[in-house]
Design an enzyme around this catalytic site. Structure first.
Site, PDB file in Angstrom:
ATOM      1  N   GLY A  23       0.738  -1.259  -0.041  1.00 55.96           N
ATOM      2  CA  GLY A  23       0.148   0.112  -0.050  1.00 55.96           C
ATOM      3  C   GLY A  23       0.859   1.243   0.089  1.00 55.96           C
ATOM      4  N   LEU A  24       0.491   2.300   0.762  1.00 53.26           N
ATOM      5  CA  LEU A  24       1.062   3.603   0.876  1.00 53.26           C
ATOM      6  C   LEU A  24       1.487   4.223  -0.518  1.00 53.26           C
ATOM      7  CD1 LEU A  24       3.512   3.136   3.785  1.00 53.26           C
ATOM      8  CD2 LEU A  24       1.455   4.532   3.498  1.00 53.26           C
ATOM      9  N   CYS A  25       0.424   4.166  -1.488  1.00 54.30           N
ATOM     10  CA  CYS A  25       0.739   4.604  -2.853  1.00 54.30           C
ATOM     11  C   CYS A  25      -0.501   5.235  -3.263  1.00 54.30           C
ATOM     12  CB  CYS A  25       1.023   3.450  -3.737  1.00 54.30           C
ATOM     13  SG  CYS A  25       0.240   2.216  -3.924  1.00 54.30           S
ATOM     14  N   GLY A  26      -1.185   5.955  -2.238  1.00 50.48           N
ATOM     15  CA  GLY A  26      -2.075   6.807  -2.590  1.00 50.48           C
ATOM     16  C   GLY A  26      -3.450   6.227  -3.060  1.00 50.48           C
TER      17      GLY A  26
END
Lengths: 137, 294
Positions: free
Chosen positions: B86-89
């Site tokens: 994750g952590l990709c908007g």
């Protein structure tokens, strides 16, 4: 220059080569073909093997996987799954693949779906070894 | 009212977060650069295969090869490419929403559409784990650069299913890489292959002299078609990976900026509070002195 033509070799990872050459030879489906400038339109399936081309006095060899060749009057495009120059070939790795494929081929029957890919891999390994050895000698 | 110490602690933790997001941004930027280079490098191959396939396919009747003619059924296969992490908007959310919408658009209210999913990427797996769809396969996108043999494998499996009649259409949902800032989710029909696209651009056509084919035109076409599917899947994988890094870079950039803003705000608050405490103390001293003078 009328006696040269553009040879392009492309692989999935990069444009391997794009240069003017005098002659080229590739392992086509029904035997090796030689290409000169002004060749008629010709499309063929390539088997894994050696592609060679001559540019001036210099001849170079490339080990290539299976693919296609699209030959035109002034331009030949070779589309292959893999291509390697002698310098980049890992001889030990190629021999290992060769041995592995040989072993696999003993048990596989020609009807097996895995048969053809293995043969291709085997031929590619052979071509890589040949190219490497010619380069040395 | 938080004490000075509390604020100090918060500033420190925000700084830590900022450091992490900054590092992630830098890593993504480097990976994005590489992914972009790979797209550029893979383009000639894909284009050549496409050119050859479509120009051949346009000249043959669709019935001549099963990969060209649709059986016209309703069994749809969907390849969905997301990222593992994750952590990709909004990268994964947008893709999953696109897939959901596509699935909805295919089924009417009464019947659930016969959709089989081929999931690449852990986010997609998690999303569809509890839903009632047939899962053909789900696998991680894997780290590192996309690899052509993975695309070959995927293509082979799907072509196999398609030829068996288990699937009538295969669609691909992936994120098209426009730039580091914009990624667009795309639904693309992979099978049956439609040769319509050639109609538009005829710039490569003038050399339409009958070429010699070896072993034969049909044989060349037959071996080219699966290859075409492979290159399409490979391209989608490359675009997906570049998009992921782009999205992550943007997300981490704005996260770093937010953190910076937050630190600014907190520092201001901290200084005000400190000043207030000093003033208060001074007032007390002055007040005390005045009282003693009496």
């Amino acid at each position: 220059m009328a006696n040269t033509f553009l040879l392009e070799i492309v692989t999935p990872y990069k444009k391997f080569l794009s240069t003017e050459v005098n002659t080229a030879a590739a392992p086509a489906f029904e035997g090796e073909i030689g290409i000169l400038a002004g060749h008629t339109q010709y499309i063929t399936i390539l088997k894994p093997g050696e592609i060679s081309y001559k540019k001036g006095a210099e001849t170079r060899l490339i080990a290539a996987g299976k693919g296609y060749a699209e030959v035109g009057h002034t331009k030949t495009i070779i589309i292959v799954e893999a291509a390697e120059e002698a310098v980049d070939i890992d001889l030990a790795g190629a021999k290992e693949t060769l041995a592995k494929c040989e072993e696999a081929l003993i048990t596989l029957s020609p009807e097996d779906p895995a048969y053809q890919p293995t043969v291709d891999e085997y031929e590619l390994a052979q071509a890589r070894i040949r190219v490497k050895e010619k380069f040395k000698g | 009212m938080p004490s000075l110490k509390d604020i100090k602690r918060r500033i420190k933790s925000t700084k830590n977060t900022q450091q992490i997001t900054k590092a992630m941004k830098m890593v993504s930027a480097a990976k994005l650069k590489r992914a972009q280079d790979e797209i550029t490098a893979a383009r000639p191959y894909a284009e050549k295969i496409q050119e050859l396939t479509l120009s051949l396919a346009a000249k043959t009747s669709p019935e001549s090869h099963p990969l060209l003619s649709g059986a016209g059924g309703t069994k749809i296969g969907l390849i969905l490419m997301t990222s593992d992490r994750g952590l990709c908007g909004g990268f994964n959310t947008v893709l999953l929403r696109t897939a959901d919408r596509f699935i909805e658009s295919r089924g009417d209210a009464q019947t659930t559409p016969a959709i089989s999913l081929y999931l690449i990427g852990r986010r997609a797996m998690e999303h569809f784990k509890r839903r009632q769809y047939i899962l053909l396969k789900s696998k991680n996108a894997g780290t590192g650069r996309p690899n052509y043999s993975a695309a070959t494998e995927t293509a082979k499996e799907l072509i196999g299913l398609y030829l068996n009649g288990e699937l009538d259409e295969v669609h691909l949902v992936y994120s098209e890489f426009k730039s580091a800032l914009t990624q667009r989710p795309v639904v693309h029909k992979v099978l049956p292959i439609s040769a319509e696209k050639t109609a538009g651009k005829n710039d490569t056509e003038p050399e339409d002299v009958e070429a010699i084919f070896e072993p034969s035109r049909d044989a060349v076409l037959k071996s080219l078609l699966p290859k075409y599917v492979e290159t399409q899947i490979f391209r989608a994988m490359l675009e997906s990976s570049a998009s992921e890094h782009g999205a992550r870079m943007t997300a981490m950039d704005s996260a770093s900026r937010n953190a910076k803003e937050m630190i600014g705000g907190l520092t201001l608050k901290y200084n005000r509070l400190r000043q207030a405490a000093i003033t208060k103390e001074l007032m007390e001293i002055v007040g005390g002195a005045e009282a003693l003078k009496g």
